[in-house]
Design an enzyme around this catalytic site. Structure first.
Site, PDB file in Angstrom:
ATOM      1  N   CYS A  17      19.316 -37.556 -14.398  1.00 38.12           N
ATOM      2  CA  CYS A  17      20.329 -38.187 -15.076  1.00 38.12           C
ATOM      3  C   CYS A  17      19.986 -39.645 -14.842  1.00 38.12           C
ATOM      4  CB  CYS A  17      21.675 -37.756 -14.416  1.00 38.12           C
ATOM      5  SG  CYS A  17      22.010 -38.307 -12.893  1.00 38.12           S
TER       6      CYS A  17
ATOM      7  N   CYS B 224       0.976  -1.269   0.080  1.00 39.09           N
ATOM      8  CA  CYS B 224      -0.141   0.049  -0.032  1.00 39.09           C
ATOM      9  C   CYS B 224       0.941   1.163  -0.025  1.00 39.09           C
ATOM     10  CB  CYS B 224      -0.826  -0.036   1.247  1.00 39.09           C
ATOM     11  SG  CYS B 224      -2.099  -1.424   1.160  1.00 39.09           S
TER      12      CYS B 224
END
Lengths: 371, 77
Positions: free
Chosen positions: A335, A190
């Site tokens: 992997c 704000c």
């Protein structure tokens, strides 16, 4: 605890409503709500919870009143500038309704105190003004199994929802809406963006309304729904929220895990760590189009992976190819057996700030054998 | 598919209008990608996508004339 005599005038008009009645009023007087943040949202929420007759109200705020608060934080006056908000708010709401018990916490809410503070109340109302606190309160409420009344504002717009309240067996929470916080550079509160004073007044009052509905059983609380309101054009848009698989992965499951969380880091990190995931979690993640998947094996290695789309960047070439990775999207690395992917994860998280990096434990070999 | 984009919060600044028509998209994910091409400022921004008032993930298939709302999180309080 003394239950107030509801034969007095005070609550007469709301007791008269059949959806509330004397029973509803009793439920309110036995109920307890914690309001986190006594600011734009917290002030109107506290006012209305107090005058409605909620038995016990908690206030969490460590900040002091500033003149720039006064256009929207309606509990405070010019005389209060410089004073602790929680203390002033306590005085104000007790003046509004002396029957209410008030507990104040003039401290910053964090992983070390959130569970002990929140556990003292039936409901939590989020009136905070920053993302780390919002995620923290959310996770604490899921862990403690408490309904959380969410509200937030931006300029002329507001959002409202009730989290962690089952509706037809389904519960949702903040992470089902926004699994990832915005980049710190995007965040505007704000103070920076500006806000119309009445807006948090409206949203905060709606939050108090949800609390009253939940406590008394009146009406239908905004569970699994998000209400969006635009004060400039009175546009109201209501959306349905569904649980996301990824939320479960991110929310701490035990008090111990919760206390280890670092929400400031979660929201501000530019360099992330990686998380190990198993095959099941990987299957969940790869079902989303936004997930990036990288195979860091050498190009000649088998088994070939045809079950899902992915990028192939051998580990030895990863350093020059980091630009192929989108830092904003979740990333899974695999992997052969899960060793090189860890090295890749280290490299990636050191070099570029990818928000969420996952390593497939056991590699593609394990994943294939488990299918 | 032809859809209407409804941007909220800061996103409305990027579009500079309340609604935006978009064609040639089949899923919510494609909406994201296509909009990012037109509005590079959107890249890396966080927002949820709701199609016809239901919050969806990127795989969601769009219908003709779907209303696609884009909502960023607000932190203000």
């Amino acid at each position: 605890m003394m239950y107030p005599d509801h034969k007095t005038q005070r609550y007469q008009k709301q007791i008269f409503l059949k959806e509330l009645g004397e029973q509803g009023q009793q439920l309110l007087s036995r109920g307890s709500v914690l309001v986190v943040g006594a600011g734009g949202l917290g002030c109107p929420a506290l006012q209305y919870l107090a005058v409605a007759g909620v038995g016990r109200i908690g206030i969490v705020d460590f900040d002091v009143v500033d003149e720039s608060n006064l256009h929207r934080q309606v509990l405070y006056t010019m005389e209060d500038i410089g004073k602790l908000k929680a203390k002033v708010a306590e005085i104000r709401i007790k003046a509004l309704n002396p029957e209410v018990e008030v507990e104040i916490f003039c401290e910053k809410i964090g992983p070390e105190n959130a569970l002990s503070i929140l556990s003292r109340f039936d409901l939590v109302l989020d009136g905070s003004d920053n993302f780390p606190t919002r995620y923290l309160i959310n996770d604490a409420c899921v862990l403690l199994n408490k309904p959380l009344i969410y509200g937030s504002v931006f300029r002329f717009e507001g959002q409202l929802s009730v989290f962690n309240l089952p509706d037809q067996g389904v519960k949702t929470n903040y992470r089902d809406l926004f699994p990832e916080p915005p980049d710190p550079s995007e965040v505007v509160g704000c103070n920076e963006a500006g806000v119309l004073g009445v807006l948090p007044g409206i949203i905060g009052t709606m939050q108090a309304t949800e609390a009253i509905k939940i406590i008394t059983g009146a009406g239908k609380p905004l569970a699994n729904r998000l209400l969006c309101y635009n004060a400039l054009n009175n546009f109201v848009y209501e959306l349905e929220i569904s649980p996301l698989e990824s939320s479960g992965l991110q929310i701490p499951q035990t008090a111990e895990d919760f206390q280890k969380m670092n929400y400031e880091w979660f929201c501000n990190r530019l360099v992330s760590e990686y998380k190990d995931i198993d095959g099941a979690a990987f299957d969940q993640l790869r079902s989303s189009q936004t997930t990036q998947i990288i195979d860091v094996r050498n190009l000649h290695e088998t088994p070939r992976v045809t079950e899902f789309e992915h990028l192939r960047i051998p580990l030895s070439e990863l350093g020059e190819n980091l630009h192929q990775i989108d830092p904003a999207r979740p990333l899974v690395i695999f992997c052969q057996t899960g060793v090189r992917s860890i090295m890749a994860a280290h490299l990636i998280t050191e070099k570029i700030g990818v928000r969420t990096v996952y390593n497939l434990k056991g590699g593609i070999i394990k994943w294939k054998t488990q299918r | 598919m032809k859809v209407t984009i409804l941007p909220f919060g800061k996103l409305a600044d990027i579009f500079s209008q309340q609604e935006w028509a978009l064609e040639g998209v089949a899923t919510a994910g494609e909406v994201r990608l296509k909009l990012e091409m037109t509005f590079p400022a959107l890249k890396g921004m966080r927002y949820l996508i709701a199609v016809d008032k239901k919050i969806v993930d990127d795989n969601c298939v769009l219908g003709e004339d779907s209303i696609v709302a884009l909502l960023p999180p607000f932190s203000g309080g």
